[in-house]
Write a protein that holds these residues in place. Structure first.
Motif, PDB file in Angstrom:
ATOM      1  N   LEU A  58      -7.954   8.397  -2.161  1.00 50.36           N
ATOM      2  CA  LEU A  58      -7.777   9.663  -2.335  1.00 50.36           C
ATOM      3  C   LEU A  58      -6.194  10.001  -1.639  1.00 50.36           C
ATOM      4  O   LEU A  58      -5.599  10.951  -2.537  1.00 50.36           O
ATOM      5  N   MET A  59      -6.116   9.720  -0.764  1.00 53.48           N
ATOM      6  CA  MET A  59      -4.969  10.361   0.137  1.00 53.48           C
ATOM      7  C   MET A  59      -4.442   9.341   1.433  1.00 53.48           C
ATOM      8  O   MET A  59      -5.465   8.849   2.120  1.00 53.48           O
ATOM      9  N   VAL A  60      -3.291   9.324   1.626  1.00 53.11           N
ATOM     10  CA  VAL A  60      -2.775   8.674   2.712  1.00 53.11           C
ATOM     11  C   VAL A  60      -1.780   9.560   3.299  1.00 53.11           C
ATOM     12  O   VAL A  60      -0.641  10.166   2.474  1.00 53.11           O
ATOM     13  N   ASP A  61      -1.769   9.828   4.625  1.00 45.64           N
ATOM     14  CA  ASP A  61      -0.422  10.639   5.452  1.00 45.64           C
ATOM     15  C   ASP A  61      -0.375   9.869   6.710  1.00 45.64           C
ATOM     16  O   ASP A  61      -1.159   9.546   7.180  1.00 45.64           O
ATOM     17  N   TYR A  62       1.018   9.479   6.870  1.00 45.87           N
ATOM     18  CA  TYR A  62       1.515   8.751   8.120  1.00 45.87           C
ATOM     19  C   TYR A  62       2.709   9.257   8.723  1.00 45.87           C
ATOM     20  O   TYR A  62       3.362  10.064   8.122  1.00 45.87           O
ATOM     21  N   ASN A  87       5.363   7.661  11.788  1.00 42.16           N
ATOM     22  CA  ASN A  87       5.534   6.399  12.762  1.00 42.16           C
ATOM     23  C   ASN A  87       4.494   5.320  12.589  1.00 42.16           C
ATOM     24  O   ASN A  87       4.243   4.727  11.705  1.00 42.16           O
ATOM     25  N   ASN A  88       3.566   5.590  13.649  1.00 42.37           N
ATOM     26  CA  ASN A  88       2.393   4.398  13.853  1.00 42.37           C
ATOM     27  C   ASN A  88       1.061   4.877  13.649  1.00 42.37           C
ATOM     28  O   ASN A  88       0.160   4.123  14.171  1.00 42.37           O
ATOM     29  N   ILE A  89       1.001   6.085  13.153  1.00 41.95           N
ATOM     30  CA  ILE A  89      -0.317   6.759  13.019  1.00 41.95           C
ATOM     31  C   ILE A  89      -0.374   7.055  11.877  1.00 41.95           C
ATOM     32  O   ILE A  89       0.353   7.607  10.916  1.00 41.95           O
ATOM     33  N   ALA A  90      -1.611   7.105  11.080  1.00 46.39           N
ATOM     34  CA  ALA A  90      -1.998   7.627   9.903  1.00 46.39           C
ATOM     35  C   ALA A  90      -3.546   8.135   9.525  1.00 46.39           C
ATOM     36  O   ALA A  90      -4.288   7.796  10.682  1.00 46.39           O
ATOM     37  N   SER A  91      -3.535   9.042   8.513  1.00 41.22           N
ATOM     38  CA  SER A  91      -5.054   9.301   8.226  1.00 41.22           C
ATOM     39  C   SER A  91      -5.127   9.042   6.861  1.00 41.22           C
ATOM     40  O   SER A  91      -4.185   9.224   6.075  1.00 41.22           O
ATOM     41  N   ALA A  92      -6.177   8.885   6.431  1.00 41.24           N
ATOM     42  CA  ALA A  92      -6.489   8.785   4.903  1.00 41.24           C
ATOM     43  C   ALA A  92      -7.952   9.086   4.287  1.00 41.24           C
ATOM     44  O   ALA A  92      -8.678   9.496   5.386  1.00 41.24           O
ATOM     45  N   LYS A  93      -7.973   9.400   3.264  1.00 44.00           N
ATOM     46  CA  LYS A  93      -9.413   9.672   2.553  1.00 44.00           C
ATOM     47  C   LYS A  93      -9.633   8.857   1.616  1.00 44.00           C
ATOM     48  O   LYS A  93      -8.825   8.476   0.660  1.00 44.00           O
ATOM     49  N   ALA A  94     -10.886   8.534   1.405  1.00 41.26           N
ATOM     50  CA  ALA A  94     -11.304   7.933   0.297  1.00 41.26           C
ATOM     51  C   ALA A  94     -12.934   8.271  -0.334  1.00 41.26           C
ATOM     52  O   ALA A  94     -13.510   8.969   0.543  1.00 41.26           O
TER      53      ALA A  94
END
Length: 140
Positions: free
Chosen positions: A92-96, A98-105
């Motif tokens: 549903l969503m990806v945000d990053y 540099n070298n870290i990210a959050s995501a939702k599925a």
């Protein structure tokens, strides 16, 4: 002036392509988890995770169910590898940065009337994106 414009345009295009490739790499890691859990592929599931990640899951009559990637993957061990098991996953969503990210599925299991939302934290480790933590909640 024309040379400066071309240099700036090249830099912006390069940064844009880098950003797209990073998001694509993150999405591929998430897709490995989704495909692995939809097709009973323990190795594919584990490949998406940092080996010491924690998965915080929902379980009936248990406030917090914590599993390692290996324990989670083993939930699929008695099912036929490569056979679709009814789990439909969608990023549903990806945000990053540099070298870290959050995501939702979103994970749907229509035959059982189940819907889950998964939230992921990812980190780029040794040049590869890995899920370092996952939390899930059951909606239905």
């Amino acid at each position: 002036m024309k040379t400066q414009f071309l240099t700036l345009a090249f830099l912006l295009i390069t940064l844009s392509l880098f950003a797209q490739s990073e998001e694509e790499a993150i999405r591929q890691t998430l897709q490995n988890y989704i495909d692995g859990s939809s097709y009973n592929n323990q190795e594919l599931i584990q490949s998406a995770f940092y080996e010491n990640a924690d998965l915080f899951l929902s379980k009936k009559d248990q406030e917090l169910w914590i599993l390692s990637p290996q324990e989670y993957a083993s939930l699929f061990k008695n099912r036929e590898k490569g056979k679709f098991n009814g789990r439909n996953g969608k990023i549903l969503m990806v945000d990053y940065a540099n070298n870290i990210a959050s995501a939702k599925a979103e994970i749907l299991i229509p035959e059982r009337g189940l819907k889950f939302i998964d939230i992921f934290l990812l980190k780029k480790l040794s040049g590869k994106w890995k899920i370092i933590s996952k939390a899930a909640t059951q909606i239905k």
